[in-house]
Design a protein around this motif. Structure first.
Motif, PDB file in Angstrom:
ATOM      1  N   ARG A 317      -9.483 -17.406 -22.062  1.00 41.75           N
ATOM      2  CA  ARG A 317     -10.856 -17.081 -22.311  1.00 41.75           C
ATOM      3  C   ARG A 317     -11.372 -17.952 -23.218  1.00 41.75           C
ATOM      4  O   ARG A 317     -11.087 -17.716 -24.791  1.00 41.75           O
ATOM      5  N   PRO A 318     -12.197 -19.041 -22.915  1.00 41.93           N
ATOM      6  CA  PRO A 318     -12.692 -20.129 -23.986  1.00 41.93           C
ATOM      7  C   PRO A 318     -13.591 -19.490 -24.970  1.00 41.93           C
ATOM      8  O   PRO A 318     -13.611 -19.887 -26.133  1.00 41.93           O
ATOM      9  N   TYR A 319     -14.454 -18.265 -24.614  1.00 42.14           N
ATOM     10  CA  TYR A 319     -15.310 -17.661 -25.488  1.00 42.14           C
ATOM     11  C   TYR A 319     -15.218 -16.327 -25.199  1.00 42.14           C
ATOM     12  O   TYR A 319     -15.806 -15.808 -24.247  1.00 42.14           O
ATOM     13  N   PHE A 320     -14.460 -15.493 -26.109  1.00 42.32           N
ATOM     14  CA  PHE A 320     -14.199 -14.129 -25.698  1.00 42.32           C
ATOM     15  C   PHE A 320     -15.154 -13.242 -26.711  1.00 42.32           C
ATOM     16  O   PHE A 320     -14.950 -13.523 -28.128  1.00 42.32           O
ATOM     17  N   THR A 321     -15.563 -12.142 -26.471  1.00 41.91           N
ATOM     18  CA  THR A 321     -16.346 -11.233 -27.290  1.00 41.91           C
ATOM     19  C   THR A 321     -15.912  -9.865 -27.204  1.00 41.91           C
ATOM     20  O   THR A 321     -15.306  -9.578 -26.223  1.00 41.91           O
ATOM     21  N   ILE A 322     -16.413  -9.201 -28.172  1.00 45.44           N
ATOM     22  CA  ILE A 322     -16.077  -7.768 -28.170  1.00 45.44           C
ATOM     23  C   ILE A 322     -16.844  -6.971 -26.933  1.00 45.44           C
ATOM     24  O   ILE A 322     -16.218  -5.990 -26.767  1.00 45.44           O
ATOM     25  N   HIS A 323     -17.901  -7.475 -26.222  1.00 41.78           N
ATOM     26  CA  HIS A 323     -18.346  -6.996 -25.178  1.00 41.78           C
ATOM     27  C   HIS A 323     -17.589  -7.204 -23.952  1.00 41.78           C
ATOM     28  O   HIS A 323     -17.930  -6.530 -22.827  1.00 41.78           O
ATOM     29  N   ASP A 324     -16.694  -8.188 -23.908  1.00 48.02           N
ATOM     30  CA  ASP A 324     -15.999  -8.345 -22.937  1.00 48.02           C
ATOM     31  C   ASP A 324     -15.219  -6.782 -22.231  1.00 48.02           C
ATOM     32  O   ASP A 324     -14.598  -6.121 -23.064  1.00 48.02           O
ATOM     33  N   PRO A 325     -15.140  -6.263 -21.194  1.00 47.97           N
ATOM     34  CA  PRO A 325     -14.635  -5.262 -20.618  1.00 47.97           C
ATOM     35  C   PRO A 325     -13.084  -5.283 -20.812  1.00 47.97           C
ATOM     36  O   PRO A 325     -12.755  -3.954 -21.144  1.00 47.97           O
ATOM     37  N   GLU A 326     -12.329  -6.099 -21.041  1.00 49.07           N
ATOM     38  CA  GLU A 326     -11.070  -6.310 -21.487  1.00 49.07           C
ATOM     39  C   GLU A 326     -10.856  -5.911 -22.964  1.00 49.07           C
ATOM     40  O   GLU A 326      -9.549  -5.887 -23.308  1.00 49.07           O
ATOM     41  N   PHE A 327     -11.883  -5.957 -23.733  1.00 52.63           N
ATOM     42  CA  PHE A 327     -11.526  -5.747 -25.142  1.00 52.63           C
ATOM     43  C   PHE A 327     -10.837  -4.506 -25.356  1.00 52.63           C
ATOM     44  O   PHE A 327     -10.051  -4.334 -26.263  1.00 52.63           O
ATOM     45  N   ALA A 328     -11.613  -3.621 -24.613  1.00 53.16           N
ATOM     46  CA  ALA A 328     -11.142  -2.193 -25.017  1.00 53.16           C
ATOM     47  C   ALA A 328      -9.513  -2.021 -24.737  1.00 53.16           C
ATOM     48  O   ALA A 328      -8.966  -1.144 -25.755  1.00 53.16           O
ATOM     49  N   HIS A 329      -8.878  -2.482 -24.046  1.00 52.24           N
ATOM     50  CA  HIS A 329      -7.907  -2.401 -23.576  1.00 52.24           C
ATOM     51  C   HIS A 329      -6.837  -3.216 -24.508  1.00 52.24           C
ATOM     52  O   HIS A 329      -5.742  -2.669 -25.251  1.00 52.24           O
ATOM     53  N   LEU A 330      -7.261  -4.377 -24.841  1.00 57.86           N
ATOM     54  CA  LEU A 330      -6.690  -5.381 -25.838  1.00 57.86           C
ATOM     55  C   LEU A 330      -6.585  -4.485 -27.288  1.00 57.86           C
ATOM     56  O   LEU A 330      -5.473  -4.540 -27.963  1.00 57.86           O
ATOM     57  N   ASN A 331      -7.609  -3.965 -27.565  1.00 55.16           N
ATOM     58  CA  ASN A 331      -7.835  -3.300 -29.063  1.00 55.16           C
ATOM     59  C   ASN A 331      -6.975  -1.884 -28.811  1.00 55.16           C
ATOM     60  O   ASN A 331      -6.566  -1.537 -30.293  1.00 55.16           O
ATOM     61  N   SER A 332      -6.712  -1.295 -27.676  1.00 61.64           N
ATOM     62  CA  SER A 332      -5.687  -0.243 -27.828  1.00 61.64           C
ATOM     63  C   SER A 332      -4.498  -0.301 -27.791  1.00 61.64           C
ATOM     64  O   SER A 332      -3.514   0.482 -27.845  1.00 61.64           O
ATOM     65  N   ILE A 333      -3.985  -1.704 -27.812  1.00 60.68           N
ATOM     66  CA  ILE A 333      -2.269  -1.802 -27.879  1.00 60.68           C
ATOM     67  C   ILE A 333      -2.015  -1.469 -29.088  1.00 60.68           C
ATOM     68  O   ILE A 333      -2.194  -2.072 -30.278  1.00 60.68           O
ATOM     69  N   GLN A 334      -0.794  -0.806 -29.094  1.00 62.65           N
ATOM     70  CA  GLN A 334      -0.306  -0.058 -30.312  1.00 62.65           C
ATOM     71  C   GLN A 334       0.733  -1.249 -30.845  1.00 62.65           C
ATOM     72  O   GLN A 334       1.226  -2.040 -30.209  1.00 62.65           O
TER      73      GLN A 334
END
Length: 609
Positions: A317-334
């Motif tokens: 992802r050349p430019y990734f933001t917190i609004h990307d739908p996949e951010f929630a999943h990545l943020n939840s990785i323990q």
């Protein structure tokens, strides 16, 4: 900002839009405005009704710099260009019943791999899906300073959406289209779309001349073997283009983003390129953080290009933001759980805390981009010059030699960790990975420090990029060379029948491959550049997400090439002479074999209803 003088709009000469031909290159052209009350709004989308509401929302959020990365100076107008990539959702085209399925998306990045066997699928390269799983958005963003407006200015972005990562095409096209839109409005989208629909079909791996008004873009497209098979195109590939041999013609690109500015964006941490090359090869997750979207995009594109000619199968992802739908999943990785193989380019330092499980972090770029010059990478391949800040930034050459102060600074940087970027931006890499490949000092010593003269620096950066790209191309090619025997085709020997089925390609076993490679050694080129534990890099590569897609693709192409060779041999065979010395039983058997191949040819040329 005025548009390029080489392009003008004459309505009486403008071609009419061919929607079907346009889709070969472009999904849609969008104009997005940042509204203080409503946020990002799509003002124009041409052709209309090509995107879902969810896709429009995702595109809108990805088409503006984060507030923390915006250009804070007093110039009246500031232009910048960058690009993003996002995954299409299921049933992404409302006007078409056949949609993009993404249920197998996990196979691209680290999911369980199918077992290897000798019979690799002989598909022709056409995906079962009608759409690519990903869309690329190439952005021309304009920030206009005006005290009469709320907050003292406004922002708009012109976006080209495509299934294809043709940066060499869409960057120069943006340099024309962006300023043109701000001059004449929506007509710019219609005119550019009409001209693009007149272009011939993309020919990967070739130099193409693409007319646009009274100008022309001369661009090299990336080769077919670097493009994903899900693009929906029938990719013509040959065994020679896939062979692990170093190409003689360096002007021909060998992978994606061959126009990226490796030297310009990584010049502050050039010694770390060999560590990054290994991390890319084995498919490790990497977080790239830079002050601006153009810089993080340039860094991600440069990294992807670093492993050419390998088919790069890790999500990036050349430019990734917190609004990307996949951010929630990545943020939840323990903590303690593996981060999926990805390369994320970000500008928001919030990611340093939210994605703290990502094992490798790279900081590049300068926090004070005051130059409106285009990067050097966009001056090649016949591009039309512009004035937007592009996808890179040049800084003084930094090949740090050993000194007590440098050692202390390195220790301090490692002790502080990447969170030190919350207070001050620094160019550095944080990783616990120990590289096997040693930095090639002879390559570093060949790089030219041009000082700060823009004209000289531009040409020297082109030279430096060629040196770096050639070296890593040679490094990757030599690394992949031991797999060559598994793609070796055979030809019918003299006196044998070409009407029998060709022999299968050599079978592949991981254990046998590693055992033979350990006994034989990595070869002279790699032996001089790798430590004694070089076999560990092959082990990691074989387990990583890049190996299986590349290997299966290579096997498929090799099988197609072998079928072509045997078919050519059959066509050249004189049947009467061939059967003249056969017994009656052999003649009957040969007739049956010939009939089988003829039926196969007939069925292969039938047009499906």
């Amino acid at each position: 900002m005025s548009r390029s003088p080489s392009f003008s709009v004459k309505s009486e000469l403008s071609p009419t839009l061919d929607p079907e031909s346009l889709q070969q290159w472009v999904v849609a052209f969008c104009v997005i405005r940042f509204d203080l009350e409503q946020g990002q709004l799509i003002e124009e989308c041409y052709p209309p009704r090509t995107l879902t509401q969810d896709e429009e929302l995702e595109i809108a959020y990805s088409s503006f710099p984060d507030s923390v990365s915006q250009h804070h100076n007093r110039s009246s107008i500031h232009d910048c260009m960058f690009f993003f990539r996002f995954r299409r959702r299921q049933k992404s085209k409302p006007s078409n019943g056949s949609s993009s399925e993404i249920s197998e998306a996990g196979n691209e990045a680290g999911s369980p791999k199918p077992p290897l066997n000798n019979n690799v699928s002989n598909r022709q390269g056409r995906s079962s899906n009608d759409d690519s799983r990903y869309i690329y958005g190439f952005v021309f963003n304009r920030q206009r300073h005006d005290e009469r407006l709320k907050r003292g200015g406004e922002q708009k972005s012109v976006v080209i959406l495509s299934h294809s990562p043709y940066s060499s095409v869409f960057r120069p096209l943006l340099q024309i289209m962006g300023p043109l839109y701000f001059d004449i409005g929506k007509k710019a989208l219609e005119h550019i779309a009409a001209y693009v629909s007149m272009w011939p079909s993309p020919a990967p791996g070739t130099l193409m001349e693409l007319p646009i008004g009274n100008a022309a873009l001369k661009v090299n497209l990336p080769p077919a073997h670097s493009l994903p098979l899900e693009s929906g195109m029938l990719l013509e590939e040959s065994a020679s283009s896939m062979a692990p041999l170093l190409p003689t013609n360096q002007s021909v690109p060998q992978g994606l983003f061959h126009d990226s500015d490796i030297f310009g964006i990584f010049r502050g941490i050039l010694l770390q390129l060999w560590v990054l090359w290994e991390l890319l090869l084995i498919g490790e997750p990497i977080l790239i953080i830079a002050p601006t979207p153009p810089q993080c995009c340039e860094a991600v594109a440069s990294l992807v290009s670093l492993v050419a000619p390998l088919l790069f199968s890790v999500d990036f992802r050349p430019y990734f933001t917190i609004h990307d739908p996949e951010f929630a999943h990545l943020n939840s990785i323990q903590e303690g759980h593996a981060f999926p193989p990805m390369i994320l380019g970000v500008t928001n330092i919030f990611f340093l805390k939210s994605l703290r499980n990502i094992p490798h972090i790279v900081s590049v770029g300068s926090p004070s981009p005051n130059s409106n010059r285009l990067p050097f990478s966009s001056r090649s391949t016949g591009r039309i010059p512009g004035r937007a800040e592009g996808f890179g930034l040049q800084q003084p050459l930094s090949l740090k030699k050993f000194s007590p102060s440098n050692l202390l600074n390195a220790v301090k940087l490692r002790r502080e960790g990447p969170l030190c970027l919350m207070t001050e931006h620094k160019e550095a890499i944080w990783t616990t990975y120990t590289a096997i490949t040693k930095p090639d000092t002879s390559i570093l010593n060949r790089l030219i420090d041009a000082g700060m003269s823009p004209r000289v620096e531009e040409s020297m950066s082109v030279v430096n990029n060629e040196i770096l790209r050639r070296h890593f191309l040679e490094l990757t090619t030599n690394f992949l060379a031991p797999f060559g025997p598994y793609f070796r085709t055979t030809t019918p020997s003299e006196g044998t029948s070409p009407f029998v089925d060709p022999p299968p390609l050599p079978p592949f076993s991981v254990d046998e491959f590693l055992r033979n490679l350990s006994a034989r050694g990595p070869g002279k080129f790699l032996s001089k550049r790798m430590k004694s534990n070089w076999l560990d890099l092959y082990r990691r590569f074989l387990k990583g997400p890049n190996f299986m897609p590349w290997f299966q693709r290579r096997r498929m192409v090799a099988e197609q090439e072998q079928q072509r060779i045997w078919k050519q041999a059959r066509m050249k065979t004189e049947i009467q002479e061939f059967i003249s010395e056969m017994s009656e039983v052999e003649v009957v058997d040969s007739f049956t074999a010939i009939e089988k191949h003829l039926r196969g040819e007939i069925q292969g040329h039938q047009v499906p209803e």
